[in-house]
Design an enzyme around this catalytic site. Structure first.
Site, PDB file in Angstrom:
ATOM      1  N   TYR A 114     -79.410   0.275 -20.563  1.00 11.55           N
ATOM      2  CA  TYR A 114     -79.314  -1.157 -20.289  1.00 11.55           C
ATOM      3  C   TYR A 114     -78.046  -1.730 -20.922  1.00 11.55           C
ATOM      4  O   TYR A 114     -77.298  -2.468 -20.277  1.00 11.55           O
ATOM      5  CB  TYR A 114     -80.544  -1.897 -20.842  1.00 11.55           C
ATOM      6  CG  TYR A 114     -81.833  -1.567 -20.132  1.00 11.55           C
ATOM      7  CD1 TYR A 114     -82.215  -2.260 -18.992  1.00 11.55           C
ATOM      8  CD2 TYR A 114     -82.677  -0.571 -20.606  1.00 11.55           C
ATOM      9  CE1 TYR A 114     -83.410  -1.974 -18.344  1.00 11.55           C
ATOM     10  CE2 TYR A 114     -83.869  -0.273 -19.970  1.00 11.55           C
ATOM     11  CZ  TYR A 114     -84.231  -0.972 -18.836  1.00 11.55           C
ATOM     12  OH  TYR A 114     -85.418  -0.670 -18.205  1.00 11.55           O
TER      13      TYR A 114
ATOM     14  N   GLU B 148     -84.795  13.313  -8.860  1.00 13.43           N
ATOM     15  CA  GLU B 148     -83.343  13.391  -8.986  1.00 13.43           C
ATOM     16  C   GLU B 148     -82.895  14.411 -10.039  1.00 13.43           C
ATOM     17  O   GLU B 148     -81.710  14.554 -10.295  1.00 13.43           O
ATOM     18  CB  GLU B 148     -82.769  12.007  -9.301  1.00 13.43           C
ATOM     19  CG  GLU B 148     -82.985  11.025  -8.168  1.00 13.43           C
ATOM     20  CD  GLU B 148     -82.292   9.693  -8.380  1.00 13.43           C
ATOM     21  OE1 GLU B 148     -81.469   9.570  -9.313  1.00 13.43           O
ATOM     22  OE2 GLU B 148     -82.567   8.765  -7.594  1.00 13.43           O
TER      23      GLU B 148
ATOM     24  N   ASN C 117     -84.694  -6.785  -8.908  1.00 10.94           N
ATOM     25  CA  ASN C 117     -83.981  -6.057  -7.869  1.00 10.94           C
ATOM     26  C   ASN C 117     -84.766  -6.123  -6.554  1.00 10.94           C
ATOM     27  O   ASN C 117     -85.866  -5.581  -6.466  1.00 10.94           O
ATOM     28  CB  ASN C 117     -83.793  -4.601  -8.305  1.00 10.94           C
ATOM     29  CG  ASN C 117     -83.091  -3.738  -7.282  1.00 10.94           C
ATOM     30  OD1 ASN C 117     -82.596  -4.218  -6.263  1.00 10.94           O
ATOM     31  ND2 ASN C 117     -83.040  -2.444  -7.553  1.00 10.94           N
TER      32      ASN C 117
ATOM     33  N   CYS D  11     -82.524   0.990  -9.582  1.00 11.44           N
ATOM     34  CA  CYS D  11     -82.850   0.452 -10.908  1.00 11.44           C
ATOM     35  C   CYS D  11     -83.676   1.422 -11.739  1.00 11.44           C
ATOM     36  O   CYS D  11     -83.727   1.297 -12.967  1.00 11.44           O
ATOM     37  CB  CYS D  11     -83.537  -0.900 -10.781  1.00 11.44           C
ATOM     38  SG  CYS D  11     -84.994  -0.905  -9.737  1.00 11.44           S
ATOM     39  N   HIS D  12     -84.276   2.417 -11.098  1.00  8.53           N
ATOM     40  CA  HIS D  12     -85.031   3.434 -11.854  1.00  8.53           C
ATOM     41  C   HIS D  12     -84.102   4.277 -12.729  1.00  8.53           C
ATOM     42  O   HIS D  12     -84.565   4.947 -13.637  1.00  8.53           O
ATOM     43  CB  HIS D  12     -85.833   4.331 -10.908  1.00  8.53           C
ATOM     44  CG  HIS D  12     -85.000   5.058  -9.900  1.00  8.53           C
ATOM     45  ND1 HIS D  12     -84.590   4.477  -8.701  1.00  8.53           N
ATOM     46  CD2 HIS D  12     -84.497   6.319  -9.893  1.00  8.53           C
ATOM     47  CE1 HIS D  12     -83.876   5.356  -8.021  1.00  8.53           C
ATOM     48  NE2 HIS D  12     -83.807   6.482  -8.722  1.00  8.53           N
TER      49      HIS D  12
END
Length: 190
Positions: free
Chosen positions: A124, A182, A147, A155-156
């Protein structure tokens, strides 16, 4: 003029809605002539109806009926999301309509989309620094929480500086699943 600076269209807008099944449950998708405008987690009947009502108020009209350019965009967005969840897509190539966000939140989401690729994370605070707002880590958290395009605008991928996951509106299990997909986190054991 960049997408961040482009003024919001005035008056009622043409748009369309659909849902797509994913390993995280149904995602609601909304698109205007300008691009994908909203991705909604947990888009079962009740949540989908609330999202459509909210978008109808915001966009000034009810969703249109097919065929339309908006529906074509939704078909492409659905196909890309299925490919993403199948592990065959690591970058979305969809036009985006940024009209549901503005100011700092929009700038922050653009920085995230442009500079934090698939398989990586950012803290962040680091994202706050990237947008020229040192000390705005909490404001970045608010931007992520608002978002309108989660998964597509990832945003994850924003985590705590100490390695913690931080928050995620759809739930931390959904965030863990996306990060595992991912390759950032190990796959859950069960």
């Amino acid at each position: 003029m960049t997408d961040c600076e482009r003024p919001l269209p005035a008056g009622p807008r043409t748009w369309a809605w659909t849902t797509v099944g994913t390993p995280l449950g149904p995602l609601g998708l909304a698109a205007t002539a300008h691009g994908l405008v909203n991705v909604v987690f947990h888009a079962d009947d009740g949540n989908a109806a609330r999202a459509v009502d909210r978008l109808t108020r915001h966009l000034g009209s009810a969703p249109g009926t097919p065929p339309s350019a908006c529906h074509e965009l939704l078909a492409e967005a659905s196909a890309q999301l299925r490919a993403y969840f199948d592990g065959r897509l690591d970058a979305f190539s969809l036009p985006l309509d940024w009209s549901l966000t503005s100011g700092f939140n929009r700038r922050t989401l653009h920085a995230l989309l442009d500079h934090v690729p698939y398989g990586t994370v950012v803290a962040y605070q680091d994202l706050a620094d990237r947008v020229g707002e040192p000390g705005a880590a909490r404001a970045v958290g608010v931007a992520m929480g608002s978002n309108p395009l989660p998964v597509v605008v990832p945003c994850h991928r924003v985590v705590e500086s100490n390695g913690g996951l931080g928050g995620f509106g759809p739930g931390l299990e959904a965030k863990r699943t996306l990060l595992a997909l991912e390759g950032v986190l190990p796959q859950p054991l069960f």
